[in-house]
Design a protein around this motif. Structure first.
Motif, PDB file in Angstrom:
ATOM      1  N   THR A  70      34.998  68.665   0.086  1.00 17.06           N
ATOM      2  CA  THR A  70      34.873  70.024  -0.465  1.00 17.06           C
ATOM      3  C   THR A  70      36.092  70.899  -0.174  1.00 17.06           C
ATOM      4  O   THR A  70      36.258  71.949  -0.784  1.00 17.06           O
ATOM      5  CB  THR A  70      33.642  70.753   0.129  1.00 17.06           C
ATOM      6  N   GLY A 371      22.265  71.477  -2.210  1.00 13.30           N
ATOM      7  CA  GLY A 371      22.918  70.221  -2.559  1.00 13.30           C
ATOM      8  C   GLY A 371      24.048  70.393  -3.551  1.00 13.30           C
ATOM      9  O   GLY A 371      25.020  69.640  -3.529  1.00 13.30           O
ATOM     10  N   MET A 372      23.930  71.351  -4.463  1.00 16.96           N
ATOM     11  CA  MET A 372      24.927  71.532  -5.513  1.00 16.96           C
ATOM     12  C   MET A 372      25.616  72.896  -5.449  1.00 16.96           C
ATOM     13  O   MET A 372      26.469  73.189  -6.289  1.00 16.96           O
ATOM     14  CB  MET A 372      24.265  71.371  -6.889  1.00 16.96           C
ATOM     15  N   PHE A 373      25.249  73.723  -4.483  1.00 16.01           N
ATOM     16  CA  PHE A 373      25.776  75.095  -4.375  1.00 16.01           C
ATOM     17  C   PHE A 373      25.568  75.866  -5.684  1.00 16.01           C
ATOM     18  O   PHE A 373      26.333  76.775  -6.012  1.00 16.01           O
ATOM     19  CB  PHE A 373      27.262  75.100  -3.986  1.00 16.01           C
TER      20      PHE A 373
ATOM     21  N   GLN B 196      26.127  67.534 -16.413  1.00  9.07           N
ATOM     22  CA  GLN B 196      25.886  66.871 -15.146  1.00  9.07           C
ATOM     23  C   GLN B 196      24.394  66.728 -14.911  1.00  9.07           C
ATOM     24  O   GLN B 196      23.632  67.642 -15.225  1.00  9.07           O
ATOM     25  CB  GLN B 196      26.490  67.755 -14.059  1.00  9.07           C
ATOM     26  N   TYR B 198      21.414  65.928 -12.026  1.00 10.52           N
ATOM     27  CA  TYR B 198      21.157  65.909 -10.578  1.00 10.52           C
ATOM     28  C   TYR B 198      19.711  65.482 -10.352  1.00 10.52           C
ATOM     29  O   TYR B 198      18.779  66.209 -10.698  1.00 10.52           O
ATOM     30  CB  TYR B 198      21.400  67.318 -10.027  1.00 10.52           C
ATOM     31  N   PHE B 200      16.973  64.835  -7.608  1.00 15.88           N
ATOM     32  CA  PHE B 200      16.828  65.194  -6.199  1.00 15.88           C
ATOM     33  C   PHE B 200      15.377  65.385  -5.818  1.00 15.88           C
ATOM     34  O   PHE B 200      14.496  65.475  -6.679  1.00 15.88           O
ATOM     35  CB  PHE B 200      17.634  66.459  -5.871  1.00 15.88           C
ATOM     36  N   TYR B 227      29.488  72.724  -6.202  1.00 17.89           N
ATOM     37  CA  TYR B 227      29.786  71.665  -5.234  1.00 17.89           C
ATOM     38  C   TYR B 227      30.618  70.569  -5.889  1.00 17.89           C
ATOM     39  O   TYR B 227      31.595  70.084  -5.329  1.00 17.89           O
ATOM     40  CB  TYR B 227      28.477  71.090  -4.676  1.00 17.89           C
ATOM     41  N   THR B 228      30.212  70.200  -7.089  1.00 13.54           N
ATOM     42  CA  THR B 228      30.937  69.142  -7.795  1.00 13.54           C
ATOM     43  C   THR B 228      32.345  69.602  -8.168  1.00 13.54           C
ATOM     44  O   THR B 228      33.295  68.818  -8.104  1.00 13.54           O
ATOM     45  CB  THR B 228      30.144  68.716  -9.047  1.00 13.54           C
ATOM     46  N   TRP B 335      21.303  63.090  -5.588  1.00 13.81           N
ATOM     47  CA  TRP B 335      22.357  62.194  -6.060  1.00 13.81           C
ATOM     48  C   TRP B 335      23.527  62.966  -6.646  1.00 13.81           C
ATOM     49  O   TRP B 335      23.373  63.690  -7.626  1.00 13.81           O
ATOM     50  CB  TRP B 335      21.811  61.262  -7.146  1.00 13.81           C
ATOM     51  N   HIS B 336      24.689  62.757  -6.055  1.00 14.67           N
ATOM     52  CA  HIS B 336      25.911  63.269  -6.668  1.00 14.67           C
ATOM     53  C   HIS B 336      26.389  62.248  -7.694  1.00 14.67           C
ATOM     54  O   HIS B 336      26.760  61.137  -7.334  1.00 14.67           O
ATOM     55  CB  HIS B 336      26.993  63.500  -5.607  1.00 14.67           C
ATOM     56  N   GLN B 351      23.210  62.337  -1.039  1.00 17.00           N
ATOM     57  CA  GLN B 351      23.380  63.188   0.152  1.00 17.00           C
ATOM     58  C   GLN B 351      21.994  63.615   0.616  1.00 17.00           C
ATOM     59  O   GLN B 351      21.256  64.248  -0.145  1.00 17.00           O
ATOM     60  CB  GLN B 351      24.226  64.408  -0.221  1.00 17.00           C
TER      61      GLN B 351
END
Lengths: 394, 394
Positions: A70, A371-373, B196, B198, B200, B227-228, B335-336, B351
């Motif tokens: 990050t 998890g993804m902000f 995207q 996600y 989770f 985050y990505t 999952w990223h 994560q």
């Protein structure tokens, strides 16, 4: 120092800096009570650590790791695990010393005070003398970096009484708190390796407050924080595109549109940002370009003391229980100040946020946020602003 | 579809997509029970809104605002305020329909199921037919932007029983959940405007879970999450500097150093990242370059089912109470996956994070984390990894 505040610098028994900010002659600290020294037999906080087998290792202070995924520095303060958590009133470490007591457990040497600031005993950021502030690597490939977390964490106590808060202490005390923020921002920004100073207050058990005594914190970070980095990137892109300051343009736009303005004074504007991400969120900005708190004029500070307290009061009327009583709003209230070298790009503003989304429900930072902000709001900025205007005058 | 899973697509009464994933012939959904339709008299979810005065306004769905200070899109789902919160067991909306009941309140039309996926009734991301996915501005200066939050939120129920969880359901069911993630990732990534996906799971009341039934969520975002974006920036800088993939290099480095490795299988490595920011954090990565779940081979999926459950079990042994019992770990496990166009830069990894910092204490995201996005850890990655290795075999 303006506003008739007297600062007295002293040290705690373990070497930590401690400052009294007295706001009324005759000054309470050291004049009426005359006990500025810390009588506790506290050990040297930088002493070597001795393990169970008697082996000594030098104390090197907290470290921080670079999160290569990050780009964030993560201070790791493993020694903080055992910090004081919601002690009973008679073990309040921020209470003034008991008169006549030979020894006391608290952090305050004197038997009375107005406002005090001191280095946090359980600091996650700390510069240790003799420990060089250099990057080292966990691996030969230099992918996983670490550095001393060579910043500083200070505590600011707003007053001597456990049962008070900023609102009950009133404007004169608020003015003293502002002077303390001014003083600490100036001194901390002048220290080696400090990039940014964050004066903030956590309020309420729901936000994780571990001590009920009315207090705030001041973090001097040895890096530019991720939030500020984001703002800097946006501000610089905006300047490249338009030649103007982003936060100035945001303020001008909000004033023109008006729907999210909560209140205005001669020098300050309180508004809900157009993309508020929290159930309650307010930004409080000066009308002119100011990078950090010390640049505020006397008139701006005076004006701030009033609107800051009115802002907190409005927050405390935001959520009403079915029985008509109001929810004491848990909040984080913190100052965004320009880091070193970004004085033209950023602009001082306070951000107050709350996770209270209804009288009996909190917003949790679950999968999307943690998890993804990626924050998801359950309300709209216009609804927040309308409610705040509705309860503004009480 | 591999692993003998049968998918059956249907619709709920209000038009939402609903999918059964059955894992054992004879398949429970529609074979044994033969009731795939939703008998509820639910209104059209896209119907115009009628206010107190009888005025109709078209339903345009949730919007999102661009936070010009941070560059983040913030979906605003004001209609979610009234979503179901911790209902009693007899009002569990994810329970199978009661046999013979003419009408039921739950979301599941059939009287039994293995795994089901359906569009969330209280979706914060939703594409509404006829609403164009275009940016508009609140102001003439085009500073404050908004767009429809034209993504999709799905719920995945892991099994029919309220009192079960992924661990108690076992590897065969976990394998079905993986197939459902594969299917949904493929279909959602193919939809217009989705950047995207996600997949989770939020687990535990402490993390804000609002329904106890064992379930996860799948968010299809119409933007690249913050985050990505951070990971992409770091990965691209790393590729420019070294010509290599960042996550591949991190994995190789962790395997070489070994101190933070928790467990390994033929196809997967579970480790604590070197800059773990949460009290408990684990990353689970495949050994080879995989951008998204659908690319996993059968062997990798099979292997994943086993280590995923062992990972959850180890988490549940991380914190031990004074009486010897263990804390059911609250966690976010997500999952990223690479967003569109970033298949070479990012690499699939899971994560798992937890805010539980001791048997009776949680980590709160207070001033530094919420106001500055600057996480401070109270432990070290090596301590987390050592504890996880200690409890790995139970």
């Amino acid at each position: 120092m303006a506003a008739k505040v007297r600062k007295t610098a002293t040290k705690l028994a373990d070497g930590r800096d401690f400052f009294y900010f007295d706001d009324s002659p005759e000054y309470v600290s050291g004049e009426k009570t005359r006990r500025l020294d810390d009588p506790r037999p506290l050990g040297d906080r930088f002493a070597p650590h001795v393990d169970e087998d008697g082996n000594e290792t030098a104390f090197t202070g907290p470290i921080m790791r670079y999160d290569v995924l990050t780009g964030d520095w993560i201070p790791m303060a493993a020694h903080r695990m055992n910090r004081t958590f919601l002690p009973p009133a008679d073990a309040n470490p921020f209470a003034p010393a008991r008169p006549g007591a030979a020894y006391q457990d608290g952090e305050i040497p004197d038997t009375d005070y107005d406002v005090v600031v001191f280095e946090n005993r359980f600091a996650s950021l700390m510069r240790v003398p003799g420990v060089p502030d250099v990057v080292s690597y966990l691996d030969e490939g230099e992918l996983l970096a670490e550095r001393p977390a060579a910043g500083r964490c200070e505590v600011i106590c707003f007053g001597p009484k456990l049962e008070e808060n900023l609102i009950s202490m009133g404007e004169k005390r608020m003015r003293t708190v502002i002077e303390a923020w001014v003083d600490r921002t100036e001194e901390l920004m002048a220290m080696d390796g400090i990039e940014q100073v964050y004066c903030f207050e956590n309020h309420g058990v729901a936000i994780g407050v571990s001590l009920h005594h009315p207090h705030g914190q001041i973090y001097a970070y040895p890096f530019v924080t991720p939030y500020t980095e984001k703002m800097l990137r946006q501000a610089r892109a905006h300047r490249e595109k338009t030649g103007r300051n982003l936060l100035a343009d945001v303020l001008e736009t909000e004033l023109k549109l008006g729907d999210r303005i909560v209140a205005q004074t001669e020098h300050w504007v309180l508004y809900v940002p157009a993309a508020a991400r929290w159930p309650v969120e307010m930004h409080l900005a000066p009308r002119r370009q100011v990078a950090r708190i010390p640049e505020l004029t006397d008139a701006e500070r005076e004006d701030l003391a009033g609107i800051y307290l009115k802002m907190l009061q409005a927050g405390n009327r935001f959520h009403q229980n079915p029985d008509g009583s109001y929810v004491d709003l848990p909040y984080v209230s913190g100052w965004h100040q320009a880091p070193k070298g970004a004085e033209d790009d950023l602009r001082l503003h306070l951000q107050l946020i709350s996770i209270q989304r209804s009288p009996d429900k909190l917003k949790y930072l679950a999968g999307s946020e943690s998890g993804m902000f990626a924050w998801i709001s359950d309300t709209t900025p216009e609804k927040i602003a309308a409610r705040l205007r509705e309860v503004w005058e009480g």
